[in-house]
Design a protein around this motif. Structure first.
Motif, PDB file in Angstrom:
ATOM      1  N   UNK A   8       0.840  -1.199   0.000  1.00 23.93           N
ATOM      2  CA  UNK A   8       0.000   0.000   0.000  1.00 23.93           C
ATOM      3  C   UNK A   8       0.873   1.246   0.000  1.00 23.93           C
ATOM      4  N   UNK A   9       0.361   2.334  -0.564  1.00 16.61           N
ATOM      5  CA  UNK A   9       1.114   3.572  -0.463  1.00 16.61           C
ATOM      6  C   UNK A   9       0.858   4.227   0.881  1.00 16.61           C
ATOM      7  N   UNK A  76       4.978   4.364   8.787  1.00 18.30           N
ATOM      8  CA  UNK A  76       6.445   4.323   8.860  1.00 18.30           C
ATOM      9  C   UNK A  76       7.076   4.987   7.647  1.00 18.30           C
ATOM     10  N   UNK A  77       8.247   5.562   7.844  1.00 13.48           N
ATOM     11  CA  UNK A  77       9.021   6.104   6.741  1.00 13.48           C
ATOM     12  C   UNK A  77      10.491   5.822   6.976  1.00 13.48           C
ATOM     13  N   UNK A 166       9.048  -2.889  -0.829  1.00 13.65           N
ATOM     14  CA  UNK A 166       8.013  -2.978   0.182  1.00 13.65           C
ATOM     15  C   UNK A 166       8.525  -2.895   1.604  1.00 13.65           C
ATOM     16  N   UNK A 167       9.780  -2.487   1.778  1.00 10.76           N
ATOM     17  CA  UNK A 167      10.330  -2.345   3.125  1.00 10.76           C
ATOM     18  C   UNK A 167       9.953  -1.008   3.750  1.00 10.76           C
ATOM     19  N   UNK A 168       9.475  -0.085   2.932  1.00  9.20           N
ATOM     20  CA  UNK A 168       9.079   1.247   3.385  1.00  9.20           C
ATOM     21  C   UNK A 168       8.084   1.804   2.383  1.00  9.20           C
ATOM     22  N   UNK A 169       7.042   2.493   2.840  1.00  6.54           N
ATOM     23  CA  UNK A 169       6.103   3.088   1.889  1.00  6.54           C
ATOM     24  C   UNK A 169       6.558   4.428   1.333  1.00  6.54           C
ATOM     25  N   UNK A 170       7.432   5.115   2.067  1.00  6.52           N
ATOM     26  CA  UNK A 170       7.825   6.465   1.672  1.00  6.52           C
ATOM     27  C   UNK A 170       9.119   6.817   2.391  1.00  6.52           C
TER      28      UNK A 170
END
Length: 475
Positions: A8-9, A76-77, A166-170
């Motif tokens: 997901x974003x 999370x970022x 996919x380890x971080x969305x942003x």
């Protein structure tokens, strides 16, 4: 559910958290699990934030208590390891700074946290953010999640690889010639470099040459980088290059209803461009035309007359060499080959330095003339879809060029400070992402974001993710 969450974003995750469909703890844990599974193969993560789960539990409590939530509450970022993070190691990808823990956050870190974001981890980059591939003596080489034998680029390769896998969305990244847009293109995500100075560089190192350094977001959707830009931009009272308020926008947001005119360009102007990349840029031009945008091929004389990358290199050698030598004095045995390459390069003469500065001004004039007629430029990000690790040269259309050519389509917009957005719009014959670049006039970020959103809506590669199998992960 965990697999669904990591694809997901950030905007969607914030919505799911806000509506109590998932908890911040679930979201953070899902990304930590993804890091555990994928990062041994990719090596994008340098340091896990030790209090990420504690922050997630606090965010969950705020949701349950009905408190006012920020636009990234509980999401999370990640951040490039050149961006200071209070209480979490920031080591500049160098053994010389191993274990360095800042006392304060960079301005961008402060603003992401103020929006409710939770720092999850710091990501890998070349030593001192100074190369086109992500590798160093401290934390090693980062691999592209689409193909582990390929590079995610540099210098923000760890950030782009983490988001793509996919380890971080942003996440937060920096750019002096290619380092947000190039890695985003090579890993199939979205990277945005706003007008120089729009987002403060306070708390980020190195800062030389200051007039070319940018910081910006990398994410999996255009709406995410637009959201991040809205949170990150604006003066902080510390960075003297950051003076324009966010409310000042010269783009389409300031003149609704007026037709948008876009020029598109592959060659000449950016030297050799791979046929797959050229075809992708043309496909994006046709897509915009189909969406009602006025699109036509262009030539920009200043791009054919001046090599921005050569100018940037002449200026960087004179400005980075003293800064790097100051911090590496007495630790010469811990310097990686790319910084050593700066030391080994002869100094630029003062005459050539002045000429380079003047030519950059001439280039700015040329773009100012172009933007009198057009609202944006559509062009390549990188001349090739991707390449192997530590490549010294590329072969493009039967001709060999230096691997430094990878920066020829991004450097012009770094030295002139123009806003540029990179997004995927195609796939190479080898199954690798191909990006396109949207460049708008100074302070016209809304134009780049609007056009990118249009292209995203018709993209032939929307919502594609690198497979776990490509990362060597079973199951």
């Amino acid at each position: 559910m965990s697999t669904e969450l990591v694809h997901q974003d950030a905007t969607r995750l914030a919505e799911l958290i806000r509506t109590k469909e998932v908890s911040p703890v679930e979201v953070v844990q899902a990304h930590l699990d993804r890091i555990s599974a994928a990062d041994p193969q990719i090596n994008a993560i340098v340091t896990i934030a030790p209090d990420a789960l504690r922050a997630a539990r606090a965010a969950e409590a705020a949701v349950m208590a009905g408190e006012k939530l920020g636009p990234l509450h509980g999401v999370p970022f990640t951040a490039k390891d050149s961006i200071d993070s209070a209480g979490v190691a920031t080591q500049f990808a160098s053994p010389i700074f191993k274990g360095r823990v800042p006392d304060t956050d960079a301005t961008t870190m402060v603003r992401m946290k103020a929006a409710g974001g939770i720092l999850l981890a710091k990501t890998n980059h070349p030593e001192f953010s100074f190369w086109i591939e992500t590798d160093n003596l401290l934390s090693g080489r980062t691999r592209n999640p689409w193909n582990l034998d390929r590079t995610p680029g540099g210098s923000s390769g760890g950030e782009s690889a983490a988001v793509a896998a996919g380890m971080s969305p942003i996440g937060l990244a920096t750019d002096v010639a290619i380092s947000v847009r190039g890695p985003a293109a090579l890993t199939g995500v979205v990277g945005f470099k706003a007008t120089h100075g729009r987002i403060p560089m306070t708390g980020i190192w190195p800062r030389v040459p200051r007039r070319f350094w940018h910081v910006g977001p990398i994410a999996r959707s255009v709406r995410d980088v637009a959201l991040a830009y809205s949170l990150l931009a604006g003066p902080d009272g510390a960075d003297g290059h950051s003076t324009s308020p966010l409310t000042l926008d010269a783009g389409v947001a300031s003149r609704p209803g007026r037709p948008i005119r876009v020029g598109w360009l592959v060659e000449p102007g950016f030297r050799l461009i791979d046929s797959d990349v050229a075809a992708t840029v043309q496909a994006a031009a046709e897509a915009l035309k189909g969406l009602g945008v006025i699109v036509e091929p262009v030539r920009i004389p200043v791009l054919e007359q001046i090599n921005a990358l050569e100018l940037l290199w002449k200026l960087q050698v004179m400005e980075t060499k003293p800064a790097f030598k100051k911090v590496t004095a007495g630790h010469e045995d811990k310097i990686f080959k790319h910084v050593q390459g700066v030391y080994d390069t002869p100094d630029t003469s003062i005459e050539d330095f002045v000429i380079a500065e003047q030519q950059i001004d001439f280039m700015r004039d040329g773009f100012a003339q172009y933007f009198q007629k057009y609202d944006a430029l559509l062009c390549p990000v990188t001349p090739v879809p991707d390449h192997g690790h530590d490549a010294a040269e590329f072969e493009i259309n039967g001709q060999k060029v230096s691997s430094l050519h990878v920066m020829d389509a991004t450097a012009p917009f770094s030295v002139t400070g123009l806003p540029g957005l990179s997004m995927r719009f195609g796939t190479s014959r080898d199954g690798l992402p191909i990006g396109i670049q949207l460049v708008a006039p100074w302070l016209a970020e809304s134009t780049s974001l609007h056009l990118a959103a249009l292209l995203e809506s018709v993209s032939p590669v929307r919502n594609l993710h690198p497979s776990l199998a490509a990362m060597g992960i079973k199951g």
